[in-house]
Motif scaffolding. Structure first.
Motif: not given
Lengths: 349, 349
Positions: A90-108
C-alpha cells in the motif's frame, strides 16, 4: 530512451511524482488546474508524448491487483503476515499513484488473474498465497506468456521465469535449527506447513541442512504436519504430548503454530519446567508478547510487499526493460531473534 | 418486484450466490460453462432480466471502494483498528462477489470519491477516517445528492442524512469512566484524540456524563490531547509525569495512547506501585498482552466493517429501497473489559 524523468516534471509543476503519474496516465480523479500545470511542465521539459502514450497503453485502470487467499472467518487482514505485506504494498502503490484492487481467491484457491488483466481491471498484479498445485502453475505460465506484469510474493516455483520476491527461508530455518543444536538439543521435532508452499519446502531444506552439518540424520518420527494455523498447532501438541520422552525441542514453521503447540502442551499437563525448547517463525507481535518470549525468525514482510510493488510498477513505467529481460528473483535476508523459549536449561534426563 | 431470489438460482445452478452475482452482473472473470449454467437456471426460474438489467446498470465495476486514511510508514494495515474493519469488509465483499478497491487519501486527507463513482471504478463506497473538516462534509453531501451509494464507518456527522455504521462510543466512554469512579478514583485525567473525529467528541461526552452523574465538574487541567498514536501517548506522559500529585487515574481514548502513556510514565521514573490506574479503548490485542493487562473498551470493528459492507451492497441489489428511504444509522454496542491496569488499590495519599 527518455532522459527527462518523472521527478523533474513533478518538481517543476510543484506536485508529487504520484500526481504526475496520475495526470500523464489519465487515471484517478485530479483537479483540472493541477492537470494543466503538470501537462505544461511535461511539455516544457520535453517529457515525451511517446513515453506517455506507451505508458498510457499499459496503465489503464490505475489499479495494482493483489490476489489474496481467503479463509472464511480467518480475519485475514488481521494476520501479521498479510497485514505487514499489505502495508508495504500500500505504501509503495500510493506513492506511485495507484489504488489497490484486492481480489480474493475462490474457495478452491483458484483465481482468474488473466481475466483481471484482460478486462483491464488491473495494470499489474501481486500474487499472495500461490502454491504448487495443478492449475496454479498453468495460470501463471499463461499470464507470463501474454506479458502481463505480475510478481509472486513469498513463493517461488522451481524452473519458471516468474518474477518473485521472497525471503531466504532456507537460511532462516537453518539458523533456527542450528541455534537449537548449539544449545545442546538433539531431538528436534519439526512442525512444518503444507508441502505445496515453497515456504514449507525451504524450511525443510534448512532443517535438514542443519542436522546434516551436525552429523545427524532426519528421523521421520520427528516430523509433524500442521497448516500454519494456531489450531493445527494445538492438534500437533496432542501428538507431541504422547512422545515427550523422544523430543527435547521443537522448530515450528510459524509463530501461530508454535503458540498453539505451547498452549496444547500446557493443556496436556506438561509443566513449565518440562516444556521443550521451541523456536517459531515470522517474529509476529505475538512472539514478543507471549510469555516466555518466543524465539523466532524475523521476516521482513513489509519490505517484501514494498519491493514487489516497486518492481512490478517499474515494469509499467519502463516496459522496454521488461521485454526479453530476465525475471527478478529477490530473496531478502531473515534474522533469528532469540528469546526465552529456546534458551532455558536442558531438561534433566 | 422480483419473487425469485438469488439463492434459488445459486442452488439450481449448483454454485455460490457470489457466482450468480458475478455472472448476472457481468463482473469478474468466470468460466464459460459456469456462466451458461447460471444463465440457464436464472432463465428457468424466471429471475427477471429486468432486475438483472437494473442491477447491471448499477454494478459496473464489481468493485467495492474502501477509502483509507494514509500516514507514511504507519503500517496502516497492521493497526488493529483497520485490519479488523477490513477483515469484516473483505469477508462480506467476497461473499457477494465483489473485489475491494482500496483508495488512499491524499496527504491533506482529501479524496475525490465522486470521481471514483463517475469513472465507474467503484459501485459503492465505504469511507474510513472521515472527519469534520472543511472539504469533507461538502464532498459527502455532493455524492449523497448524486445518489451514489456510500457509508461512513466509525464516524458520524451531525445533521446529515449519510449512511453511517458506528459504535456507541458515548456509552463506552461513560462505562470506562464510571468504572474508575466506582474504584474510588476522583482525579481522572482524560487523554482524547483530535476533536475533528466524532469518535473524540463522543468520548468526551461519555467522560463528562460520568463525572456529572457523580456530581463532579470537568476540570480543564485534567484534559490532555493526543492524536491516537503511541508516540502522542509518550508525549502526554511527559506532561502527566509533572502533575502526578493532581491525578489518580487516566482514561485514554485508545489503547495505543494508553500504552504510550504507561511507557512514558515508566521512562519518567514513576514506580509500578505509584502508576495511576488506566483504562484504554479499542481492546486491541496489545491490551490483553501488555503487562499488567490493560483495561479497555472492546469495539466490534470486524462487525462494523461487515455490517457497513452488507448495507451498502444491499443498496445495489435493491436500489428501489434506496430511493427516498431514510439513511441507515447504526450504532453497535461496545463492552468494557476490566483488567489489572485499573483494578489495583488506590495509591496512598
Amino acid at each position: 530512451m527518455n532522459i527527462v524523468r518523472r521527478i523533474e516534471v513533478a518538481e517543476m509543476a510543484g506536485v508529487s511524482e504520484a500526481t504526475v503519474s496520475r495526470v500523464l496516465n489519465g487515471v484517478g480523479p485530479i483537479k483540472e488546474e493541477t492537470r494543466q500545470r503538470v501537462l505544461a511542465a511535461a511539455d516544457r521539459l520535453g517529457y515525451t508524448p511517446n513515453a506517455m502514450a506507451r505508458s498510457l497503453a499499459r496503465r489503464r485502470s490505475g489499479n495494482l491487483g493483489v490476489v489474496m487467499p481467503y479463509l472464511p472467518k480467518a480475519r485475514l487482514f488481521s494476520a501479521h503476515y498479510f497485514s505487514e505485506i499489505l502495508s508495504g504494498i500500500g505504501s509503495r502503490a500510493r506513492e506511485e499513484g495507484y489504488d489497490l484492487l484486492i481480489v480474493f481467491r475462490d474457495s478452491d484457491g483458484a483465481t482468474d488473474v488473466e481475466g483481471l488483466f484482460r478486462m483491464q481491471k488491473i495494470d499489474a498484479c501481486l500474487i499472495l498465497g500461490a502454491k504448487e498445485e495443478a492449475g496454479e502453475r498453468e495460470t501463471l505460465r499463461r499470464i507470463q506468456e501474454k506479458r502481463y506484469p505480475f510478481c509472486l510474493i513469498n513463493q517461488h516455483f522451481a524452473g519458471e521465469s516468474f518474477n518473485e520476491v521472497d525471503a531466504d527461508h532456507k537460511e532462516g530455518s537453518y539458523q533456527a535449527v542450528r541455534h537449537l543444536l548449539e544449545q545442546g538439543f538433539r531431538r528436534i521435532a519439526f512442525v512444518n506447513g503444507p508441502e505445496a508452499y515453497s515456504n514449507s519446502s525451504d524450511r525443510r531444506a534448512g532443517y535438514e541442512r542443519a542436522l546434516r552439518e551436525a552429523g545427524m540424520l532426519v528421523e521421520p518420527d520427528l516430523l509433524f504436519a500442521g497448516n500454519f494455523s494456531r489450531t493445527s498447532g494445538l492438534r500437533v501438541a496432542e501428538e507431541l504430548a504422547g512422545c515427550m520422552d523422544r523430543i527435547d525441542s521443537i522448530f515450528a514453521a510459524n509463530d501461530r503454530m508454535a503458540i498453539g503447540i505451547q498452549q496444547g502442551l500446557r493443556l496436556a499437563g506438561v509443566l513449565p519446567e518440562h516444556m521443550p525448547a521451541i523456536v517459531g517463525y515470522d517474529d509476529s507481535d505475538a512472539a514478543e508478547m507471549t510469555s516466555p518470549g518466543l524465539s523466532s525468525v524475523r521476516v521482513p514482510f513489509y519490505e517484501l510487499g514494498e519491493m514487489a510493488a516497486a518492481q512490478v510498477l517499474r515494469l509499467l513505467e519502463e516496459p522496454e526493460k521488461a521485454e526479453g529481460n530476465s525475471p527478478f528473483k529477490v530473496k531478502l535476508p531473515v534474522e533469528l531473534v532469540v528469546r526465552a523459549s529456546s534458551t532455558k536449561k536442558l531438561p534433566k534426563d
